[in-house]
Motif scaffolding. Structure first.
Motif, mmCIF file in Angstrom:
data_model
loop_
_atom_site.group_PDB
_atom_site.id
_atom_site.type_symbol
_atom_site.label_atom_id
_atom_site.label_comp_id
_atom_site.label_asym_id
_atom_site.label_seq_id
_atom_site.Cartn_x
_atom_site.Cartn_y
_atom_site.Cartn_z
ATOM 1 N N ILE A 155 1.039 -1.220 0.117
ATOM 2 C CA ILE A 155 0.034 0.033 0.067
ATOM 3 C C ILE A 155 0.882 1.321 -0.071
ATOM 4 O O ILE A 155 1.646 1.334 0.789
ATOM 5 N N HIS A 156 0.474 2.135 -0.925
ATOM 6 C CA HIS A 156 1.411 3.308 -1.065
ATOM 7 C C HIS A 156 1.032 4.193 0.139
ATOM 8 O O HIS A 156 -0.360 4.427 0.321
ATOM 9 N N GLY A 162 1.792 16.066 9.370
ATOM 10 C CA GLY A 162 1.992 15.433 10.685
ATOM 11 C C GLY A 162 1.060 14.267 10.452
ATOM 12 O O GLY A 162 1.008 13.763 11.868
ATOM 13 N N ALA A 163 0.600 13.907 9.635
ATOM 14 C CA ALA A 163 -0.056 12.402 9.411
ATOM 15 C C ALA A 163 0.386 11.403 8.362
ATOM 16 O O ALA A 163 0.996 11.936 7.526
ATOM 17 N N VAL A 164 0.119 10.276 8.575
ATOM 18 C CA VAL A 164 0.428 9.284 7.405
ATOM 19 C C VAL A 164 -0.904 8.917 6.565
ATOM 20 O O VAL A 164 -1.879 8.462 7.507
ATOM 21 N N TYR A 165 -0.766 8.777 5.646
ATOM 22 C CA TYR A 165 -1.984 8.635 4.558
ATOM 23 C C TYR A 165 -1.703 7.376 3.689
ATOM 24 O O TYR A 165 -0.746 7.312 3.143
ATOM 25 N N ALA A 166 -2.705 6.485 3.631
ATOM 26 C CA ALA A 166 -2.873 5.407 2.615
ATOM 27 C C ALA A 166 -3.283 6.182 1.332
ATOM 28 O O ALA A 166 -4.267 6.685 1.194
ATOM 29 N N VAL A 167 -2.550 5.898 -0.065
ATOM 30 C CA VAL A 167 -2.931 6.710 -1.068
ATOM 31 C C VAL A 167 -3.150 5.784 -2.448
ATOM 32 O O VAL A 167 -3.637 6.189 -3.318
ATOM 33 N N GLY A 168 -2.688 4.623 -2.098
ATOM 34 C CA GLY A 168 -2.896 3.606 -3.319
ATOM 35 C C GLY A 168 -2.475 2.302 -3.098
ATOM 36 O O GLY A 168 -1.817 2.105 -2.079
#
Length: 174
Positions: A155-156, A162-168
Motif C-alpha cells: 500500500i502506497h 503530521g499524519a500518514v495517509y494511504a493513497v494507493g
C-alpha cells in the motif's frame, strides 16, 4: 432330446443382451465423446464474455484512483511500531510499520498463502503468518520463509501535515 428344452422361455424382442438388435445401443462411446466435446465447447463459449469482462477489470486496476485515507498521526506511531487499519475498503485489513523516523511501509494484512492475518513482531523485526509459519521481509513484503510464494500487496503511503495517509495499492505484474 426334445425340441422344447431348446426354446427361449420369453419373447426374443425383450431379450436385452442381444447386441445385434437394432437401436439397442443409442449412446455408444463415440456418441458419448461427441456429446462431451460439444458440452465442453458450449461451456467455453458461454464463459467467454465473463473472461473478457474480468480481463478489462484487471487492466483498469493500475489506473484506479483511491481516496486518501488517514492512517495515524506521526506522533502516535513510534519507530518500530505498527498500526492496523483498513484500506482500500472497510473490509480490507492492512498494517503500517514505521521503520525509521522518515520511513514507513504498509501492506495488505492477509498472507498470500491462505489469507491468514500477518503480524508484526517488533522484537524479531519480521512479519509473521502464524498459520504455517510464513515470514515476509518488512522492507519489500517478499516471502522469506514458509509456504507463501507471492509478496504481500503493498500500500502506497504519504506523509503530510503530521499524519500518514494511504493513497494507493501497488499493482503487481504476473
Amino acid at each position: 432330446m426334445s425340441d422344447k428344452n431348446n426354446k427361449i422361455p420369453f419373447n426374443e424382442d425383450n431379450y436385452t443382451h442381444n447386441i445385434n438388435r437394432n437401436n439397442e445401443r443409442k449412446l455408444d462411446r463415440r456418441g458419448f465423446m461427441k456429446t462431451l466435446v460439444g458440452a465442453a465447447g458450449v461451456f467455453a463459449v458461454s464463459s467467454l464474455p465473463w473472461g473478457v469482462m474480468a480481463a478489462k477489470e484487471l487492466n483498469r486496476l493500475g489506473d484506479k484512483k483511491y481516496p486518501k485515507h488517514k492512517i495515524a498521526d506521526l506522533d502516535k506511531v513510534p519507530v518500530g511500531d505498527a498500526v492496523d487499519f483498513h484500506f482500500p475498503g472497510e473490509h480490507d485489513s492492512a498494517i503500517l510499520i514505521r521503520l525509521s523516523e522518515k520511513k514507513f511501509v504498509a501492506y495488505q494484512n492477509a498472507c498470500t498463502h491462505l489469507r491468514c492475518p500477518v503480524f508484526w513482531q517488533k522484537d524479531e523485526g519480521e512479519m509473521l503468518c502464524p498459520c504455517h509459519h510464513g515470514k515476509f521481509d518488512v522492507e519489500t513484503g517478499a516471502p522469506i520463509a514458509g509456504p507463501p510464494r507471492r509478496p504481500l500487496p503493498e500500500i502506497h503511503v504519504k506523509v503530510e501535515n503530521g499524519a500518514v495517509y494511504a493513497v494507493g495499492v501497488k499493482r503487481y505484474e504476473a
